[in-house]
Design a protein around this motif. Structure first.
Motif, PDB file in Angstrom:
ATOM      1  N   ASP A 130       0.837  -1.198   0.000  1.00  0.00           N
ATOM      2  CA  ASP A 130       0.000   0.000   0.000  1.00  0.00           C
ATOM      3  C   ASP A 130       0.872   1.247   0.000  1.00  0.00           C
ATOM      4  O   ASP A 130       2.098   1.181  -0.057  1.00  0.00           O
ATOM      5  N   GLU A 131       0.216   2.414   0.066  1.00  0.00           N
ATOM      6  CA  GLU A 131       0.951   3.677  -0.052  1.00  0.00           C
ATOM      7  C   GLU A 131       1.928   3.909   1.091  1.00  0.00           C
ATOM      8  O   GLU A 131       2.872   4.695   0.973  1.00  0.00           O
ATOM      9  N   ASN A 132       1.720   3.224   2.221  1.00  0.00           N
ATOM     10  CA  ASN A 132       2.628   3.369   3.356  1.00  0.00           C
ATOM     11  C   ASN A 132       3.743   2.336   3.352  1.00  0.00           C
ATOM     12  O   ASN A 132       4.619   2.359   4.223  1.00  0.00           O
ATOM     13  N   GLY A 133       3.705   1.400   2.410  1.00  0.00           N
ATOM     14  CA  GLY A 133       4.751   0.401   2.313  1.00  0.00           C
ATOM     15  C   GLY A 133       4.408  -0.922   2.953  1.00  0.00           C
ATOM     16  O   GLY A 133       5.256  -1.817   3.033  1.00  0.00           O
ATOM     17  N   TYR A 134       3.175  -1.089   3.414  1.00  0.00           N
ATOM     18  CA  TYR A 134       2.777  -2.319   4.092  1.00  0.00           C
ATOM     19  C   TYR A 134       2.140  -3.310   3.113  1.00  0.00           C
ATOM     20  O   TYR A 134       1.508  -2.916   2.126  1.00  0.00           O
ATOM     21  N   LEU A 135       2.308  -4.578   3.430  1.00  0.00           N
ATOM     22  CA  LEU A 135       1.686  -5.653   2.656  1.00  0.00           C
ATOM     23  C   LEU A 135       0.550  -6.221   3.499  1.00  0.00           C
ATOM     24  O   LEU A 135       0.775  -6.759   4.582  1.00  0.00           O
ATOM     25  N   LYS A 136      -0.662  -6.092   3.018  1.00  0.00           N
ATOM     26  CA  LYS A 136      -1.836  -6.470   3.811  1.00  0.00           C
ATOM     27  C   LYS A 136      -2.139  -7.966   3.746  1.00  0.00           C
ATOM     28  O   LYS A 136      -2.826  -8.500   4.604  1.00  0.00           O
ATOM     29  N   SER A 137      -1.642  -8.643   2.728  1.00  0.00           N
ATOM     30  CA  SER A 137      -1.925 -10.078   2.571  1.00  0.00           C
ATOM     31  C   SER A 137      -0.810 -10.911   3.186  1.00  0.00           C
ATOM     32  O   SER A 137       0.364 -10.535   3.139  1.00  0.00           O
ATOM     33  N   THR A 138      -1.170 -12.050   3.742  1.00  0.00           N
ATOM     34  CA  THR A 138      -0.174 -12.980   4.278  1.00  0.00           C
ATOM     35  C   THR A 138       0.447 -13.773   3.129  1.00  0.00           C
ATOM     36  O   THR A 138      -0.089 -13.798   2.013  1.00  0.00           O
ATOM     37  N   SER A 139       1.573 -14.438   3.416  1.00  0.00           N
ATOM     38  CA  SER A 139       2.235 -15.236   2.386  1.00  0.00           C
ATOM     39  C   SER A 139       1.331 -16.368   1.897  1.00  0.00           C
ATOM     40  O   SER A 139       1.334 -16.723   0.713  1.00  0.00           O
ATOM     41  N   GLN A 140       0.520 -16.900   2.807  1.00  0.00           N
ATOM     42  CA  GLN A 140      -0.396 -17.976   2.414  1.00  0.00           C
ATOM     43  C   GLN A 140      -1.464 -17.446   1.458  1.00  0.00           C
ATOM     44  O   GLN A 140      -1.792 -18.092   0.453  1.00  0.00           O
ATOM     45  N   GLU A 141      -2.002 -16.266   1.759  1.00  0.00           N
ATOM     46  CA  GLU A 141      -3.028 -15.678   0.895  1.00  0.00           C
ATOM     47  C   GLU A 141      -2.461 -15.352  -0.483  1.00  0.00           C
ATOM     48  O   GLU A 141      -3.124 -15.558  -1.508  1.00  0.00           O
ATOM     49  N   VAL A 142      -1.231 -14.818  -0.501  1.00  0.00           N
ATOM     50  CA  VAL A 142      -0.605 -14.506  -1.787  1.00  0.00           C
ATOM     51  C   VAL A 142      -0.374 -15.780  -2.595  1.00  0.00           C
ATOM     52  O   VAL A 142      -0.613 -15.818  -3.813  1.00  0.00           O
ATOM     53  N   ALA A 143       0.088 -16.824  -1.922  1.00  0.00           N
ATOM     54  CA  ALA A 143       0.341 -18.106  -2.603  1.00  0.00           C
ATOM     55  C   ALA A 143      -0.933 -18.649  -3.236  1.00  0.00           C
ATOM     56  O   ALA A 143      -0.914 -19.181  -4.360  1.00  0.00           O
ATOM     57  N   GLU A 144      -2.041 -18.505  -2.534  1.00  0.00           N
ATOM     58  CA  GLU A 144      -3.320 -18.983  -3.068  1.00  0.00           C
ATOM     59  C   GLU A 144      -3.773 -18.123  -4.253  1.00  0.00           C
ATOM     60  O   GLU A 144      -4.376 -18.635  -5.200  1.00  0.00           O
ATOM     61  N   GLU A 145      -3.487 -16.831  -4.190  1.00  0.00           N
ATOM     62  CA  GLU A 145      -3.912 -15.935  -5.265  1.00  0.00           C
ATOM     63  C   GLU A 145      -3.160 -16.213  -6.553  1.00  0.00           C
ATOM     64  O   GLU A 145      -3.751 -16.221  -7.642  1.00  0.00           O
ATOM     65  N   ILE A 146      -1.844 -16.415  -6.438  1.00  0.00           N
ATOM     66  CA  ILE A 146      -1.040 -16.587  -7.657  1.00  0.00           C
ATOM     67  C   ILE A 146      -0.757 -18.051  -7.969  1.00  0.00           C
ATOM     68  O   ILE A 146      -0.077 -18.359  -8.955  1.00  0.00           O
ATOM     69  N   LYS A 147      -1.274 -18.945  -7.073  1.00  0.00           N
ATOM     70  CA  LYS A 147      -1.124 -20.399  -7.278  1.00  0.00           C
ATOM     71  C   LYS A 147       0.344 -20.811  -7.413  1.00  0.00           C
ATOM     72  O   LYS A 147       0.744 -21.480  -8.379  1.00  0.00           O
ATOM     73  N   GLU A 148       1.121 -20.372  -6.443  1.00  0.00           N
ATOM     74  CA  GLU A 148       2.539 -20.734  -6.356  1.00  0.00           C
ATOM     75  C   GLU A 148       2.823 -21.271  -4.961  1.00  0.00           C
ATOM     76  O   GLU A 148       2.063 -20.995  -4.014  1.00  0.00           O
ATOM     77  N   PRO A 149       3.918 -22.037  -4.783  1.00  0.00           N
ATOM     78  CA  PRO A 149       4.234 -22.579  -3.451  1.00  0.00           C
ATOM     79  C   PRO A 149       4.427 -21.467  -2.414  1.00  0.00           C
ATOM     80  O   PRO A 149       5.014 -20.423  -2.709  1.00  0.00           O
ATOM     81  N   GLN A 150       3.933 -21.706  -1.203  1.00  0.00           N
ATOM     82  CA  GLN A 150       4.060 -20.720  -0.146  1.00  0.00           C
ATOM     83  C   GLN A 150       5.525 -20.477   0.208  1.00  0.00           C
ATOM     84  O   GLN A 150       5.902 -19.349   0.553  1.00  0.00           O
TER      85      GLN A 150
END
Length: 453
Positions: A130-150
């Motif tokens: 985000d604009e402050n530099g934070y990542l709101k999604s967890t690594s597990q959520e990102v892995a599920e979104e892009i369908k790549e290994p956690q």
């Protein structure tokens, strides 16, 4: 009691809020820039209205403003200079100012030697901070979104968190601060431990409790607290693309031959004229076009009268304020006199609600600086001589006392109350002191206490 039904005539007086009256009230409370935008919107709806912008005058005023004030940008009522390195060219400054956080991260990723999969995941993470530099999604959520290994996502996240600005890619304030601490050439293990375990106590400045739980000297905790204050809780905020917002004063006051002259800044308002070609259509009998043009003519006349009335009211109110606050113009904020909307309303022969609208979002350029007209309306506080003083003056003296106090033994609200009376002759209650202190975002004596100089 007569309970009969029937039709009866009855006269009564009511104040009806017509569209024209509502429009006049709205125009009165517009700032000069808002009014200019409003007039241009009305021009699109009214073919009779023509606006001649003072483009040359505006450019000259803007250039003078930029030259005098160093390209100042304003946020939330304050003005601060745009940081510029004297060794950098203007082109470099402009290009750098347009670069966002994600651009900065992608530029760094471009030069990393990574396999295509890792670079793709890393790019995805960089585009989702985000604009402050934070990542709101967890690594597990990102892995599920892009369908790549956690595991791959977590590895990419570690790379992201190693990029500049340090602290980017964190999922919480605690992690953000820890990332910055871990990038130090010499690691401060105590600081990392305190952030990891006692961030809530640190925010409340309960340094004694932290020292006791960590079994260290209070002075060491004070050093850690001071150092953590230098870290950036929003590392991405420095790259936010926020357009410069210029404050255009509606009124200017200057001292000429010992007298204060008040005048309106009308260079930024377009000149309103009537289109003669469409005006001729009004005399075209009783046709629909003629009726339409007559309606637009009445709207045009009403807008012009409303703008003129706004200017007259604003000038009268500004003159009354300047006449009443001459001591402020001579000596500054400490001489600001208590003043209410009702007082100015009585001076100009207007209702206080009219004065309130006339001073809303309006600024005045004075020899002491640029101020919002609302700034001059301050409540009164009694002093030891039985005279009134403004709340603004009390706040100024209160801040002086806090700035000069012994930080190892800060003054309580009770002692501040006593000091105000003894040193400045201002008598207020302890509750009032606490109220003003909180309004100025000054911490309590317990939270202001320092254990080392």
């Amino acid at each position: 009691m007569n309970m009969e039904y029937g039709l009866f005539q009855q006269q009564s007086m009511k104040l009806v809020m017509t569209n024209e009256l509502r429009q006049a009230i709205t125009i009165l409370q517009y700032s000069v820039l808002d009014l200019k935008q409003y007039l241009h919107e009305q021009q699109l709806e009214n073919p009779l209205m023509e606006l001649n912008d003072n483009i040359i005058k505006e450019e000259i005023a803007r250039e003078k403003y930029d030259f005098d004030y160093g390209y100042r940008k304003t946020r939330a009522g304050t003005s601060e200079p745009l940081d510029m390195d004297e060794n950098d060219s203007l082109v470099e400054q402009l290009s750098r100012s347009e670069e966002g956080l994600q651009d900065v991260l992608l530029n760094q990723i471009r030069f990393l030697h990574l396999d295509p999969l890792m670079k793709r995941i890393l790019t995805y993470l960089a585009l989702n901070v985000d604009e402050n530099g934070y990542l709101k999604s967890t690594s597990q959520e990102v892995a599920e979104e892009i369908k790549e290994p956690q595991e791959s996502v977590e590895e990419a996240l570690k790379i992201l968190q190693s990029l500049e600005p340090y602290g980017v890619g964190a999922t919480s304030l605690k992690e953000c601060l820890l990332l910055q601490l871990k990038q130090l050439e010499v690691r401060d293990l105590l600081a990392e431990e305190i952030v990891r375990k006692h961030l809530d106590l640190l925010a409340k400045k309960q340094l004694k409790r932290i020292a006791k739980e960590e079994d260290v000297d209070i002075q060491e905790v004070q050093y850690v607290f001071d150092f953590i204050q230098t870290l950036n809780p929003k590392p991405g905020a420095i790259y936010q693309r926020e357009p410069a917002k210029y404050i255009v004063p509606d009124v200017t006051v200057k001292k000429v031959n010992g007298e204060y002259i008040v005048y309106l800044n009308e260079d930024h308002l377009p000149e309103m004229t009537m289109n003669p070609r469409y005006k001729a259509l009004m005399n075209n009998g009783e046709s629909d076009v003629s009726q339409y043009m007559k309606q637009k003519y009445e709207q045009f006349q009403w807008i012009r009268r409303s703008v003129m009335q706004r200017q007259e009211t604003l000038l009268k109110v500004a003159k009354a304020i300047v006449d009443y606050q001459k001591a402020f113009l001579e000596k500054g904020p400490t001489e600001l006199r208590p003043m209410t909307l009702k007082m100015i309303g009585e001076m100009v022969g207007a209702h206080e609600s009219t004065v309130s609208r006339a001073t809303t979002k309006k600024y005045i350029q004075t020899p002491k600086g640029l101020y919002e007209l609302k700034y001059f309306f301050k409540s009164n506080v009694g002093d030891s001589d039985g005279e009134d003083t403004s709340s603004e003056r009390v706040k100024i003296y209160l801040k002086r006392l806090v700035d000069k106090e012994n930080k190892q033994k800060p003054l309580s609200d009770q002692k501040l109350m006593t000091a105000l009376k003894a040193k400045y002759g201002i008598q207020v209650s302890r509750r009032t002191v606490a109220k003003y202190r909180e309004e100025m975002h000054i911490l309590s004596s317990t939270q202001r206490k320092r254990y080392v100089e």
